[in-house]
Design a protein around this motif. Structure first.
Motif, PDB file in Angstrom:
ATOM      1  N   ASP A  72       0.869  -1.167   0.000  1.00 51.24           N
ATOM      2  CA  ASP A  72       0.000   0.000   0.000  1.00 51.24           C
ATOM      3  C   ASP A  72       0.911   1.224   0.000  1.00 51.24           C
ATOM      4  N   ASN A  73       1.114   1.790  -1.168  1.00 45.81           N
ATOM      5  CA  ASN A  73       2.044   2.916  -1.280  1.00 45.81           C
ATOM      6  C   ASN A  73       1.555   4.156  -0.536  1.00 45.81           C
ATOM      7  N   ALA A  74       0.254   4.306  -0.404  1.00 44.64           N
ATOM      8  CA  ALA A  74      -0.281   5.461   0.324  1.00 44.64           C
ATOM      9  C   ALA A  74       0.052   5.376   1.811  1.00 44.64           C
ATOM     10  N   LYS A  75       0.220   4.143   2.317  1.00 45.36           N
ATOM     11  CA  LYS A  75       0.521   3.945   3.735  1.00 45.36           C
ATOM     12  C   LYS A  75       1.979   3.566   3.968  1.00 45.36           C
ATOM     13  N   ASN A  76       2.764   3.514   2.892  1.00 44.43           N
ATOM     14  CA  ASN A  76       4.172   3.092   3.038  1.00 44.43           C
ATOM     15  C   ASN A  76       4.272   1.754   3.767  1.00 44.43           C
ATOM     16  N   THR A  77       3.411   0.825   3.408  1.00 46.08           N
ATOM     17  CA  THR A  77       3.338  -0.433   4.138  1.00 46.08           C
ATOM     18  C   THR A  77       3.339  -1.620   3.185  1.00 46.08           C
ATOM     19  N   LEU A  78       4.106  -2.615   3.568  1.00 47.24           N
ATOM     20  CA  LEU A  78       4.195  -3.881   2.849  1.00 47.24           C
ATOM     21  C   LEU A  78       3.499  -4.947   3.685  1.00 47.24           C
ATOM     22  N   TYR A  79       2.848  -5.896   3.008  1.00 48.06           N
ATOM     23  CA  TYR A  79       2.136  -6.957   3.708  1.00 48.06           C
ATOM     24  C   TYR A  79       2.560  -8.333   3.197  1.00 48.06           C
ATOM     25  N   LEU A  80       2.368  -9.307   4.062  1.00 40.20           N
ATOM     26  CA  LEU A  80       2.510 -10.700   3.640  1.00 40.20           C
ATOM     27  C   LEU A  80       1.373 -11.472   4.303  1.00 40.20           C
ATOM     28  N   GLN A  81       0.396 -11.854   3.493  1.00 37.63           N
ATOM     29  CA  GLN A  81      -0.703 -12.691   3.972  1.00 37.63           C
ATOM     30  C   GLN A  81      -0.265 -14.144   3.863  1.00 37.63           C
ATOM     31  N   MET A  82      -0.271 -14.831   4.985  1.00 37.76           N
ATOM     32  CA  MET A  82       0.185 -16.219   5.023  1.00 37.76           C
ATOM     33  C   MET A  82      -0.975 -17.116   5.438  1.00 37.76           C
ATOM     34  N   ASN A  83      -1.387 -17.982   4.550  1.00 32.42           N
ATOM     35  CA  ASN A  83      -2.484 -18.907   4.807  1.00 32.42           C
ATOM     36  C   ASN A  83      -1.981 -20.340   4.802  1.00 32.42           C
ATOM     37  N   ASN A  84      -2.776 -21.228   5.388  1.00 35.25           N
ATOM     38  CA  ASN A  84      -2.424 -22.650   5.440  1.00 35.25           C
ATOM     39  C   ASN A  84      -0.976 -22.833   5.904  1.00 35.25           C
ATOM     40  N   LEU A  85      -0.670 -22.206   7.023  1.00 37.05           N
ATOM     41  CA  LEU A  85       0.703 -22.262   7.531  1.00 37.05           C
ATOM     42  C   LEU A  85       1.090 -23.671   7.948  1.00 37.05           C
ATOM     43  N   LYS A  86       2.376 -23.955   7.759  1.00 36.23           N
ATOM     44  CA  LYS A  86       2.923 -25.267   8.078  1.00 36.23           C
ATOM     45  C   LYS A  86       4.054 -25.100   9.095  1.00 36.23           C
ATOM     46  N   PRO A  87       4.356 -26.132   9.861  1.00 35.73           N
ATOM     47  CA  PRO A  87       5.463 -26.027  10.826  1.00 35.73           C
ATOM     48  C   PRO A  87       6.774 -25.600  10.160  1.00 35.73           C
ATOM     49  N   GLU A  88       6.989 -25.992   8.934  1.00 38.88           N
ATOM     50  CA  GLU A  88       8.231 -25.608   8.242  1.00 38.88           C
ATOM     51  C   GLU A  88       8.277 -24.129   7.859  1.00 38.88           C
ATOM     52  N   ASP A  89       7.185 -23.404   8.066  1.00 41.32           N
ATOM     53  CA  ASP A  89       7.178 -21.955   7.856  1.00 41.32           C
ATOM     54  C   ASP A  89       7.729 -21.206   9.080  1.00 41.32           C
ATOM     55  N   THR A  90       7.978 -21.923  10.150  1.00 39.00           N
ATOM     56  CA  THR A  90       8.520 -21.310  11.363  1.00 39.00           C
ATOM     57  C   THR A  90       9.879 -20.681  11.074  1.00 39.00           C
ATOM     58  N   ALA A  91       9.992 -19.385  11.362  1.00 43.57           N
ATOM     59  CA  ALA A  91      11.214 -18.643  11.073  1.00 43.57           C
ATOM     60  C   ALA A  91      11.050 -17.212  11.572  1.00 43.57           C
ATOM     61  N   VAL A  92      12.148 -16.479  11.534  1.00 40.07           N
ATOM     62  CA  VAL A  92      12.081 -15.029  11.687  1.00 40.07           C
ATOM     63  C   VAL A  92      11.901 -14.449  10.290  1.00 40.07           C
ATOM     64  N   TYR A  93      10.914 -13.612  10.141  1.00 37.13           N
ATOM     65  CA  TYR A  93      10.595 -13.011   8.849  1.00 37.13           C
ATOM     66  C   TYR A  93      11.088 -11.566   8.826  1.00 37.13           C
ATOM     67  N   TYR A  94      11.788 -11.231   7.748  1.00 32.18           N
ATOM     68  CA  TYR A  94      12.373  -9.907   7.588  1.00 32.18           C
ATOM     69  C   TYR A  94      11.806  -9.204   6.360  1.00 32.18           C
TER      70      TYR A  94
END
Length: 114
Positions: A72-94
């Motif tokens: 959203d360029n008007a809000k200077n914000t980036l998003y990441l929608q994560m669905n159907n999460l799996k244990p292997e998605d466990t991490a620090v996200y940058y």
């Protein structure tokens, strides 16, 4: 100096969803490529998803069909929608911003339990 602040991480059961946000300071957000990386314990940091200033996206094969990157360029914000999460998605996200150089956020922890 661009500052990136991630939020939205947490603890979630497998199959659940989370939405990460990254708020960017400064005036170059809209003309910068943005991305999400992650690093799991004992593993190398890897690209999860990226989006250009024009809105083109690409994803790691492991998250295609489950994660969606948006901005959203008007809000200077980036998003990441994560669905159907799996244990292997466990991490620090940058969050990253790339405009001649790459800036990094401090990271947000995502933990997925089965």
């Amino acid at each position: 100096q661009v500052q990136l602040v991630e939020s939205g991480g947490g603890l979630v059961q497998a199959g659940g969803s989370l939405r990460l946000s990254c708020a960017a300071s400064g005036s170059i957000f809209s003309i910068s490529a943005m991305g999400w990386y992650r690093q799991a314990p004992g593993k190398q940091r890897e690209l999860v998803a990226a989006i250009t200033s024009g809105g083109s996206t690409n994803y790691a094969d492991s998250v295609k069909g489950r994660f969606t990157i948006s901005r959203d360029n008007a809000k200077n914000t980036l998003y990441l929608q994560m669905n159907n999460l799996k244990p292997e998605d466990t991490a620090v996200y940058y969050c990253t911003l790339s405009r001649f150089t790459r800036s990094w956020g401090q990271g947000t922890q995502v933990t997925v339990f089965s």
